[in-house]
Design a protein around this motif. Structure first.
Motif, PDB file in Angstrom:
ATOM      1  N   SER A   1       0.841  -1.203   0.000  1.00  0.00           N
ATOM      2  CA  SER A   1       0.000   0.000   0.000  1.00  0.00           C
ATOM      3  C   SER A   1       0.875   1.253   0.000  1.00  0.00           C
ATOM      4  CB  SER A   1      -0.908   0.037   1.234  1.00  0.00           C
ATOM      5  OG  SER A   1      -1.792  -1.058   1.262  1.00  0.00           O
TER       6      SER A   1
ATOM      7  N   PRO B   1      -5.079   5.503   2.055  1.00  0.00           N
ATOM      8  CA  PRO B   1      -4.136   4.993   1.069  1.00  0.00           C
ATOM      9  C   PRO B   1      -4.418   5.596  -0.304  1.00  0.00           C
ATOM     10  CG  PRO B   1      -5.807   3.340   1.549  1.00  0.00           C
ATOM     11  CD  PRO B   1      -6.047   4.481   2.496  1.00  0.00           C
TER      12      PRO B   1
ATOM     13  N   SER C   1      -3.642   0.280  -3.117  1.00  0.00           N
ATOM     14  CA  SER C   1      -3.105  -0.997  -2.660  1.00  0.00           C
ATOM     15  C   SER C   1      -2.867  -1.857  -3.888  1.00  0.00           C
ATOM     16  CB  SER C   1      -4.062  -1.710  -1.695  1.00  0.00           C
ATOM     17  OG  SER C   1      -4.041  -1.122  -0.414  1.00  0.00           O
TER      18      SER C   1
ATOM     19  N   ASN D   1      -5.564  -0.103   4.510  1.00  0.00           N
ATOM     20  CA  ASN D   1      -6.076  -0.672   3.258  1.00  0.00           C
ATOM     21  C   ASN D   1      -7.523  -0.249   3.013  1.00  0.00           C
ATOM     22  OD1 ASN D   1      -6.158  -2.529   0.949  1.00  0.00           O
ATOM     23  ND2 ASN D   1      -7.345  -3.916   2.254  1.00  0.00           N
TER      24      ASN D   1
END
Length: 302
Positions: free
Chosen positions: A71, A80, A83, A159
């Motif tokens: 990530s 993020p 990923s 994530n």
């Protein structure tokens, strides 16, 4: 010593954590990228290295003593950017584990005076006074994980991004299932036709609203995969994006796009991206060139 102090504080405060690694270069876990090449993102990521180490953190997501995915995390937005993972099959059961945080993203002193100073935490999603609330939307979805341990590893807040519940469980979920079905049926290791393999990137476009006055709410979600299709004997990519907004039933269909179209979209909405190596850009088959002898005489008449 720093990691030990942070983990100790997290345990005292009741934060489940994942034993990942914040790294200097994605070369540490390059296997999750086609040809070991992560995307290039202007002013963010170049040649596998962060262009701003204070803000953009490279995470090799390690769980149960193995790297599971990678990530790129924006500590200012607390979401993020993407990923990256390999699709090698799917596990149909949903894990029942607490959401985890990344201890190495916290301040050096480990005091946790401001819990989640550099990342989202579970409580950011509590006490929402809206009907269609925001929930933790996976980038690497547990439904794309090959087994139980890989599915569990996806339950880290590094994530996830805030997604509208009706969108996450509606058109986005249907798209994820359709993509999974295609990859499962068509994508194979070029050197081993019995092995399912596709390289996937899923990310978020930062928006202009905040969850809990801390966590950026993306305006759009996007995903793209590239694989060798053993049926067509060629590399193939498919891309999708959609606005992160509430949906009514029936849910809209997210249209399939090309890799080139996705890069153009991201360049306009966020920053210029180069997502994959050249094999993944869908090129039309070469047109055979004929001599005049191959062409019927009536087509040669002007």
């Amino acid at each position: 010593m720093r990691l030990f102090v942070i983990i100790s504080v997290l345990l005292v405060l009741g934060f489940p954590f994942i034993m990942t690694e914040v790294v200097e270069s994605f070369s540490t876990c390059s296997d999750f990228f086609l040809k070991d090449q992560p995307p290039d993102i202007k002013d963010v990521l170049n040649n596998s290295a962060s262009q701003d180490n204070n803000r953009y953190k490279l995470i090799c997501q390690r769980y149960d003593n193995e790297y599971r995915f990678a990530s790129l995390y924006d500590t200012m937005k607390r979401i993020p950017i993407f990923s990256a993972y390999k699709y090698t099959g799917h596990y149909d059961e949903k894990p029942h584990i607490p959401w985890m945080v990344e201890p190495q993203l916290e301040p050096l002193d480990g005091t946790m005076s401001v819990p989640g100073a550099n990342q989202a935490i579970d409580r950011d999603y509590w006490n929402q006074e809206i009907p269609d609330k925001l929930e933790r939307g996976h980038l690497f979805p547990n439904g794309h994980a090959a087994d139980e341990i890989n599915a569990e590893s996806t339950y880290t807040l590094t994530n996830t991004v805030p997604q509208k519940k009706s969108f996450n469980g509606g058109s986005w979920r249907v798209m994820e299932q359709n993509v999974r079905n295609f990859m499962h049926s068509n994508c194979r290791d070029k050197n081993n036709a019995d092995k399912i393999l596709a390289y996937v990137l899923t990310g978020a476009v930062p928006g202009n609203r905040l969850l809990n006055e801390r966590v950026n709410i993306p305006s759009h979600m996007w995903t793209v995969f590239c694989c060798f299709n053993t049926k067509t004997k060629a590399w193939e990519s498919k891309a999708y994006w959609a606005e992160n907004k509430g949906e009514n039933i029936p849910h809209p269909i997210i249209a399939e796009k090309t890799l080139e179209q996705l890069e153009d979209f991201l360049s306009k909405k966020y920053k210029p991206f180069t997502l994959f190596s050249e094999e993944c850009y869908n090129i039309f088959p070469q047109i055979k060139l004929f001599s005049s002898e191959d062409v019927p005489w009536w087509l040669l008449i002007k």
